[in-house]
Design a protein around this motif. Sequence first.
Motif, PDB file in Angstrom:
ATOM      1  N   LEU A  92     -23.513 -35.104 -63.958  1.00 25.44           N
ATOM      2  CA  LEU A  92     -24.173 -35.552 -62.731  1.00 25.44           C
ATOM      3  C   LEU A  92     -25.633 -35.922 -62.994  1.00 25.44           C
ATOM      4  CD1 LEU A  92     -22.638 -32.922 -60.290  1.00 25.44           C
ATOM      5  CD2 LEU A  92     -22.231 -35.394 -60.246  1.00 25.44           C
ATOM      6  N   GLU A  93     -26.253 -35.230 -63.922  1.00 22.93           N
ATOM      7  CA  GLU A  93     -27.643 -35.545 -64.258  1.00 22.93           C
ATOM      8  C   GLU A  93     -27.763 -36.941 -64.863  1.00 22.93           C
ATOM      9  OE1 GLU A  93     -29.672 -32.827 -66.722  1.00 22.93           O
ATOM     10  OE2 GLU A  93     -29.592 -31.159 -65.309  1.00 22.93           O
ATOM     11  N   VAL A  94     -26.901 -37.252 -65.838  1.00 22.04           N
ATOM     12  CA  VAL A  94     -27.023 -38.545 -66.518  1.00 22.04           C
ATOM     13  C   VAL A  94     -26.580 -39.700 -65.623  1.00 22.04           C
ATOM     14  CG1 VAL A  94     -26.729 -37.496 -68.786  1.00 22.04           C
ATOM     15  CG2 VAL A  94     -24.734 -38.424 -67.606  1.00 22.04           C
ATOM     16  N   LEU A  95     -25.850 -39.404 -64.550  1.00 20.11           N
ATOM     17  CA  LEU A  95     -25.424 -40.450 -63.616  1.00 20.11           C
ATOM     18  C   LEU A  95     -26.350 -40.538 -62.412  1.00 20.11           C
ATOM     19  CD1 LEU A  95     -21.539 -39.891 -63.561  1.00 20.11           C
ATOM     20  CD2 LEU A  95     -22.860 -41.527 -64.921  1.00 20.11           C
ATOM     21  N   GLY A  96     -27.453 -39.832 -62.466  1.00 16.48           N
ATOM     22  CA  GLY A  96     -28.349 -39.788 -61.319  1.00 16.48           C
ATOM     23  C   GLY A  96     -28.991 -41.110 -60.978  1.00 16.48           C
ATOM     24  N   ASP A  97     -29.033 -42.063 -61.926  1.00 15.02           N
ATOM     25  CA  ASP A  97     -29.692 -43.345 -61.657  1.00 15.02           C
ATOM     26  C   ASP A  97     -28.725 -44.405 -61.130  1.00 15.02           C
ATOM     27  OD1 ASP A  97     -28.234 -43.496 -63.977  1.00 15.02           O
ATOM     28  OD2 ASP A  97     -29.701 -44.726 -65.063  1.00 15.02           O
TER      29      ASP A  97
END
Length: 904
Positions: A92-97
């Motif tokens: 979820l962190e790396v897909l935050g953008d």
Amino acid sequence: MNMLLNAVREGHLDDIRALLARLDRSERKAGLDELKALRKEARGWAWGERTRVRKALLVAGAGCHTGAAGCAAWLGARDMRDWAHSPYPWVLEVLGDRDPAWLADLARRLAARAVESDAEYRLVVELSRRAHCPLPASDGMVRAWAERVSGTRWQSKPQVPLLDVLRADAHLDVLIPHLLTMPELPPVVAWVDSRSPAEYWPAALTALAAEGMLRRDALLDGCVTRLLRGGKPTDLRFCLLVLRGLEPTAQEEADRVADWMAMAADGPSTVAGQAQEVLARLDAQGMLTLRQLAEVSGAVLFRTEKKLVRAQLVQLGKVLRRDPSTADELLPVIAEAFGHPDTDTQERALKLAARAVPAAAPAIRQDAARMAAQLGPVHRTAALAVFGELLEDEPAADAYEEILPPPPVPRRLGPAPASLAELTEEVVALLRSAPDDVTAFERALDGLIRYAHTGRKELTEALEVALADQWWASLPHGEADRRMARNHDGLHIVAASLLGRISQRTVHDGLTRWTATGTCCHAALDGILYARLWEAAAAIRTGRLPHLLATPTWHTGSIDALELVERLRGYQALGVLAGPVDFAQALLRVRRTGEEEAARQAAALGTKEGDRLAAWLRADEPVAAVVPRHVETDVPVARDWLRQTVTEVRRLLLATRENQAVQQKFPRAFHWLGRPHSPRDQHCYHWDNRSPHWIATLPEDGETLAAWLLPSLTTCVEEQRGAAWLLPALAETGGRSAGAVHLALGYGLAARHAEDRLAAVDALLVLAARGRLDAELLGGELASLLAGEAVKPGRLADSARTAADTGAYRTVLSVLVPVLPALLARERVPRGLSDLLAVAAECVERSGPPTTGPIPGLAATAARGGTTQVVRQAIRLQAAGAPQAARAPGAARAPQAARAPGAA
């Protein structure tokens, strides 16, 4: 890029987001290619290292994917989902953008894949929340949600009511409608404890519908649709409970009248019963047309469930009382019940017809009188009183002709594969699908030995390519050795030995080890197969054997005696010694009865094997003689793995005697067969295990095999489904068919589940067609089982009716005659006796009275008076036999070997 790959290799999850932020679109695409190569490389690593790197791979790969479809495939891949601790927070962190539309697309795609864990469910939920879109519903999402709800409820201290948990759930209105469309409901949802149904899902859903949190019409339509579709009993019970809890209004029921009619006609009994009640209410309120009533009645009266049929006749009676003018529409429907197999239903229909006939038109009365020809002889007088001269004269009865299926003809195995390509194809098919086809296994095994003898190099090269994808092909030698030695992996052992994937030492150990250490026949019979496989694995390395001796001649597993002599002659010509296990199996399979010519030729060979074969044929003795006395002992029929308890019941079993020749002259793997065995001394761990190789190991000793397999077969009368699978094959075996085979058949005929009873009926008909059924012996075994309450009369009656319906009335009657006296003599009438009497009465009406004379106790039961079914069926049976007693002997023709519908 190298920094990202190094971080992945080191498993540094916290560094990946910052490293990905430095990459543009083209760099991420290039990095993805390298991550895929690393993923492939990691599959061969040790578990701990592989798990650490896979987590980082998952996170980095998700960040490198620029399309939602590719990202969903990456996250949902089977080898990227086995986590003790989920890495999804880093995902979820790396897909935050990513923008909301992209996240919504990813959530939908992930939900459509198999969501199998709470972590995957929470990932989809969080993606949907960030995308500000509705939660996507799928089977996996609903299952994970249901498990999560159940866990929340049971783990709370104090326990939170299910209704409160659901009431607080934000996704209730999305997931519940999908719940009712699933092929199978989640077990935590479908299961309801009848002692406290208010605490479970059906009650909670109806309460939420009453509160307006769920759409009532959607729930109602979902339950009705699911009941129409059918499914598991627990799922249907769930829908029925919800339906009853919703308490549909008369208009809501009337709007779905076509659905209720379809359920009453074709639904399972419980569903049909509910639909029947709804239709009765609609009829009472004038919301069911006469045409609809006639249509659904015609369908219900064809059902076999007596309760449903009688309830429908009662409903028709109410309508006729209310409005006699409906007779023209309803009398033809009532007349359809004259052909019902239950004579009590016929009588009820006849009484109802008597009420409708006066108001019916002449043409309708004439048609009904014609239908009355289907009534049994016991109703002939009553039918005359109803229809008078309209009833046609009873046609003269033809001489009875018994109909039995044709005796099964043994099918010869095809010749060995004619080409290397054909053999390779058969071996690959066997190894990939692991079928239960014994003939395919034996052909492939013999083919491997033959081609290893004539062209071992070519065979090895062909199988190296064809079997490159087998699980053992890429394993280290030590790992393959351990697994093969432990699991005895069928034909894999022989193929792996040929290709050198297992060591010579492993093959030697497998060949010399004690393969029959078990304490039951299942382990012993499996051990013989394992011994054969290891011996073949050793022989295929050298290619010294031209063929196997134990390859069956026929599909039953038996070997023609003269053919075995020819195989030994081929060994003699080449100067080849027979494999001890292969030759011992051949002796167990060879047909022994009436084979003096084969014995003479075998003795003339002048070899050790020829002399042994001649002596074996001339002795013509079973592998282990069965002791003709019942042994009463406790048999385990169910195991509770959670509580570590076993349920045992008393059963009648049989023991076998010792065979010194088997113990002294056969290899060690066969020694269990030659020892004396009592069911009291056996301990078996084979729960629900079955193998067609057991029958093929002893195809000429069906009686012995039946005695040994009785303990597991008896579980068919309790919980075990499919335990009677071996009975049809057992009926085709050679040797004697005496007490053990007939006792096994008796258990099967009274099995709990219909498919087991059908298998027993097939075996009964096969034995009768082969002339090997001893009806008196079978009846005596059934009487013993009934006396000990090991079986239930009602189930036996169902099997007897099924067998009789194929045309084998005389056979069924001869089995029932020894059964009935003890049941009739009981002070308390056993449940199911009336059904047995009804089947016996029909058999007498069709085939004539029993040749043994009057059935003891029948006259006394018929003279008791009253209107119970037992008394009425006793009167019917007595009346059916009385007028036919004067028939000339020999009126019945010999049985005809014509296949009957439903026969074996």
